[in-house]
Design an enzyme around this catalytic site. Structure first.
Site, short mmCIF file in Angstrom:
data_model
loop_
_atom_site.label_atom_id
_atom_site.label_comp_id
_atom_site.label_asym_id
_atom_site.label_seq_id
_atom_site.Cartn_x
_atom_site.Cartn_y
_atom_site.Cartn_z
N TYR A 182 -1.78 -4.70 -1.39
CA TYR A 182 -2.29 -4.82 -2.78
C TYR A 182 -1.10 -5.34 -3.76
O TYR A 182 -0.09 -5.25 -3.26
CB TYR A 182 -3.27 -3.78 -3.36
CG TYR A 182 -2.77 -2.28 -3.58
CD1 TYR A 182 -1.37 -2.20 -3.43
CD2 TYR A 182 -3.44 -1.25 -3.66
CE1 TYR A 182 -1.03 -0.67 -3.62
CE2 TYR A 182 -3.06 0.23 -3.81
CZ TYR A 182 -1.89 0.34 -3.73
OH TYR A 182 -1.42 1.67 -3.99
N GLU A 183 -1.45 -5.69 -4.89
CA GLU A 183 -0.26 -6.22 -5.66
C GLU A 183 0.48 -7.44 -5.14
O GLU A 183 1.47 -7.52 -5.52
CB GLU A 183 0.54 -5.13 -6.39
CG GLU A 183 0.10 -4.05 -6.94
CD GLU A 183 -0.68 -4.60 -8.40
OE1 GLU A 183 -0.49 -5.42 -8.69
OE2 GLU A 183 -1.75 -3.69 -8.67
N GLY A 184 -0.33 -8.14 -4.18
CA GLY A 184 0.53 -9.26 -3.59
C GLY A 184 0.83 -8.82 -2.22
O GLY A 184 1.68 -7.83 -2.01
#
Lengths: 596, 596
Positions: free
Chosen positions: B438-440
């Site tokens: 998550y968050e890339g």
């Protein structure tokens, strides 16, 4: 989330790397030709793909349940196990005398891989049963063999291994379960065993527990442990089931993975004593148990390969289907399937290369086992036995360590969807996470690799393998091109790293055991990487020669070997540094316990 | 399964490596002295250890539940969040103008680490709220700021980030949610957002959703996306809560980990449209979102450090307590605590070294952020901003990748008990597994590191860091002894590997993007290892100088740095080989998609 057995890959290894032709030239294996292998594998692929693979997610969603001493397995498991037995799958490798098929381990191993790839939780029941069969074959009396082996080999009954107790994890010296002779040749067994895989279930009529226990007056430590057969139901002389024995499942564990496989706490003798039968001689139980363990350790290594391949198949399918973002090389203006993105491709290539390398090594080891047991002359048997014994901790340790990385990459390929349980990618990681622990942790495999497999023979087995690698390196030199150059360069460095580590282990094991054992897992991983890489190099040579026959298939073998050389083999040198230059232990043992 | 914040370690980094004295010399941070840091950290340690840590296992056992559009969080979370807000913890780093404490990121970062180590599932709510606050501070109108920031900073309301849609994971170009202007300055928002962390819950009176959406006629792709504020309850002019907005949680996900954190599917506009307010200017939404993302990415990196430390603490406690087997060096005749076994020590040392290295790098990065925002002159701000921007994808990517290994080692230290959920070791692995996604994903961090952080400035930031490493190497040369020798040798090799990789990236990014991006994750890991190792080298020098002050503490720092040099840094060279000599892609791109 289906599973398609990689038959072509398996047969490539069986034929070209593990040389099934030489195995079928061994006495007793005359029928075990490539054609037979192919026929057996075809059937196994069908059964495992159609019957067991669809039950894998079910087992995760509906784990085995304990209620009032009884364990109900996942819906569908009981019927599937009946089909497994009727199909003769429990008997593939076992002697025809007791109803088995007597096929080589080389042919049984891909069957075990398929079974575990299809459904690892299910496969544990046959895996443990195999161990019990091995121990009975080796040390059981004729009477015990006649009474128990046919039912175990037919899949009507199942077997277990009872080592662990609450106070004794891997430390068998601490075993406290006791067995009191009754004067009639039987014993009464009392004690608690934990972590017993399929220790209780509803899939078979009877469960045959093999139990480590101490007889009265036995020596302390591991030399005072005997092995007993304790059936769930006593077996009458005519083979029919008699009364319920005094062994009861008091609970099962709530686990991270392999949830369908019941992990039982078994209580022996709470109601007067469980009737048990001595296997072999008193106080030799640990020795017999190691026979089961060795077979089981190899099989657990194959589990690692199996779950890796399952995770790879799922990730590759997702990566071809999921469309997202434009390619970095500007080759398309619109979003593309994520398999076109370099990092997704790197992840899939890593999963594939590690799995293929470990598979090749395991199958080659299986062929050594066949030679060790069936070769006509004793020297040949001894040579192959030594090689096989050296490889077992590596197959177990490396195939399972890499399976955690591979299944974790499988989650990563799926992105956010990988974290959602319904996707099924996370199950493989959760399932794989037990593999580096049970049947001896990776550290215990490493201790075995150091002590019994490297130091005891003065490095003879290790050096015999290094000499074989040198032959492969010489063969690589006969070829040009980027894959060969990369492989030659990296395998040369890897071989040197392995040789230097073996020398270090031999030189230091006595004087500085902490340094050597601190580097044990690194040695095991290094050996796993280099020996897998060696098999990839052999595959590269064969694939290059046969490329015209099937350009897509052999081209993929060449590309995968090239990838392995570039991206996996370089780690060997880093591991060597961590063992040899670091002397293993300096930073590690400088700390007192309370500084952690 | 308790958590004790490693205050001494944290303060060591704050004081000696991140130089809090220089941060407190910046305008606006005059109060942020070491003493203040210590006082804040002491309080944070108490709150997190006493209130939040005990709820961590609860959250795993009793995840958030969805029923009829409402989400009920784990028992105890609501009350804990009230205390969190009242303690002022949401406001640590935010401006005093809106009720925050205005402390440097360097002091806020250890607070975030503690919060996440205590309870990662809980911590996600403040983490996302921080992101919403950052975006509003940067781009919100004065009216929006006045109306929303005080309540967000006080912890009365919470915030979310709404990027992902079913067809658009990380690919924002595919966002379809639409926002229609109503002529009164407001918009009506319609669409479906998925994977929204704390998108619905019962811990706060209101939830402030920041939502990416397209206005009518906006350009295609990422340049046509705007950012909207959509509150769960509309807010009247006097700040009181008005009617329920048309955003509804239709389900939450069943996840591998962070189970207490509700991951919501949010439906906007099913009943006429959700009222939204434009943040900043139309079509600049992605730019603003990146402000939130950058803060969140750094925080996710800190999550990796946090969960690693929690896993380490638990494993170390178990290893000191669990007695099994005799030591290999013959130093005891009876079974000993497993921390005396070399491989257990290797695992604990690895966990500790990776965690300390990543922590040092993250805190040093935080100090650069403080300089980037608060330094008096523009050149200084620009310099530190470039360094910080370079470090963000590394802190995010490396700290989270290593956290999977560290938490997995935490399971392994526990042996069979690690696989039993009640032990709690497995939760950390399951929780950590989201962090690289998550968050890339790590690949997205690697793309950022290559494209925006290395190629765009021609390698300037990377080379500025390499020059700082050279200073550390020169300082190491002034010392003798095994730890210094090992560190000098391995950091020299690691620095060379990083430099050669940066050169490769700069040389090839345009002509051969596939090769460069295929090596992106390896570049990121290499940078993580070398830059963490560099911090360990700096710690070694300081600890050596101060050793007499506190021999146990500084001795441990020396031993840990030595271990890092011997066992972690060598991997840098293997990673370089995998990028540079391999040209990244040859084996990988030789395969057609259907060969996978």
């Amino acid at each position: 989330m289906s599973y398609t057995a990689p038959l072509k890959d398996m047969l490539f290894v069986i034929e070209e790397l593990a040389d099934v032709a030489s195995v079928s030239a061994l006495p007793g294996f005359e029928d075990a030709t490539l054609e037979i292998a192919q026929a057996v594998l075809d059937e196994a692929a069908k059964f495992n793909g159609e019957v067991l693979a669809p039950l894998n997610a079910e087992g995760d969603k509906h784990p085995s349940e304990w209620h009032d001493g009884k364990v109900t397995t996942t819906p569908g498991f009981k019927e599937a196990f009946r089909q497994y037995g009727e199909g003769g799958w429990q008997g593939v490798v076992h002697p025809a005398d007791f109803g088995g098929q007597g096929l080589p381990k080389l042919i049984a191993t891909p069957c075990i891989e398929m079974l575990n790839a299809a459904n690892m939780s299910f496969a544990l029941c046959p895996l443990l049963t195999d161990g019990a069969i091995e121990a009975l074959l080796t040390a059981g009396s004729d009477e015990l063999k006649q009474r128990y082996l046919p039912k175990l080999i037919s899949g009507e009954w199942t077997g277990t291994m009872n080592l662990t107790e609450p106070q004794a994890g891997s430390d068998l010296a601490l075993v406290r379960t006791r067995a009191e002779p009754q004067g009639d040749g039987t014993y009464k067994v009392f004690g608690t065993k934990i972590f017993i895989t399929y220790g209780e279930h509803d899939m078979a009529e009877n469960i045959v527990h093999l139990v480590l226990a101490r007889t009265p007056g036995a020596p302390e430590g591991v030399k005072g442990i005997s092995l007993f057969l304790v059936p769930k139901f006593l077996v009458d002389e005519d083979g029919s089931l008699g009364e319920r024995n005094d062994v009861h499942c008091v609970s099962i564990e709530h686990k991270l993975g392999i949830k369908a496989s019941p992990t039982a706490v078994l209580q022996y003798g709470d109601h007067g004593g469980a009737t048990g039968y001595l296997i072999g001689e008193e106080n030799r139980g640990v020795e017999y148990m190691f026979i089961m363990m060795n077979a089981a350790r190899f099989a657990v290594g194959v589990q690692g390969i199996a779950v890796s391949d399952r995770a790879y198949q799922q990730a590759a399918a997702y990566a071809k289907d999921r469309v997202q973002s434009r390619p970095v090389d500007g080759s398309a203006k619109q979003s593309v399937a994520i398999i076109r993105h370099p990092d997704v491709r790197r992840m899939l290539s890593t999963m594939r290369a590690l799995t293929e390398g470990a598979r090749a090594l395991a199958y080659v080891a299986a062929a050594h086992s066949d030679f060790a047991h069936h070769a006509a002359d004793a020297d040949t048997r001894a040579f192959h036995s030594a090689i096989y014994e050296y490889l077992v901790p590596i197959v177990k340790g490396w195939s399972t360590e890499m399976s955690i990385d591979v299944t974790s990459l499988g989650v990563q390929v799926h992105g956010g969807m990988g974290f959602i349980e319904e996707t099924g990618a996370a199950q493989h990681l959760r399932d794989a996470r037990i593999l580096t622990i049970y049947e001896g942790t990776t550290a215990i495999q490493a201790n075995d690799l150091i002590g019994r497999k490297t130091v005891r023979d003065g490095g003879a087995a290790a050096r015999a393998i290094l000499a074989q690698i040198d032959e492969t390196l010489a063969a690589l030199e006969q070829h040009d091109g980027a894959p060969f150059d990369a492989m030659h360069r990296r395998l040369t460095a890897g071989r040197a790293a392995l040789a230097s580590t073996v020398d270090f282990v031999l030189r230091k094991a006595k004087d500085d055991p902490n340094a050597v054992f601190a580097g044990g897992v690194a040695y095991l991983k290094l050996a796993g990487i280099v020996l897998s890489g060696w098999q990839m190099a052999r595959a590269l040579i064969v694939a290059n020669a046969r490329r015209a026959d099937d350009p897509a298939f052999y081209g993929a073998k060449i590309a995968t070997a090239h990838f392995f050389a570039d991206h996996v083999l370089p780690q060997a040198v880093a591991l060597e540094a961590s063992i040899v230059s670091a002397k293993g232990d300096q930073g590690m043992f400088a700390l007192a316990e309370d500084q952690f």
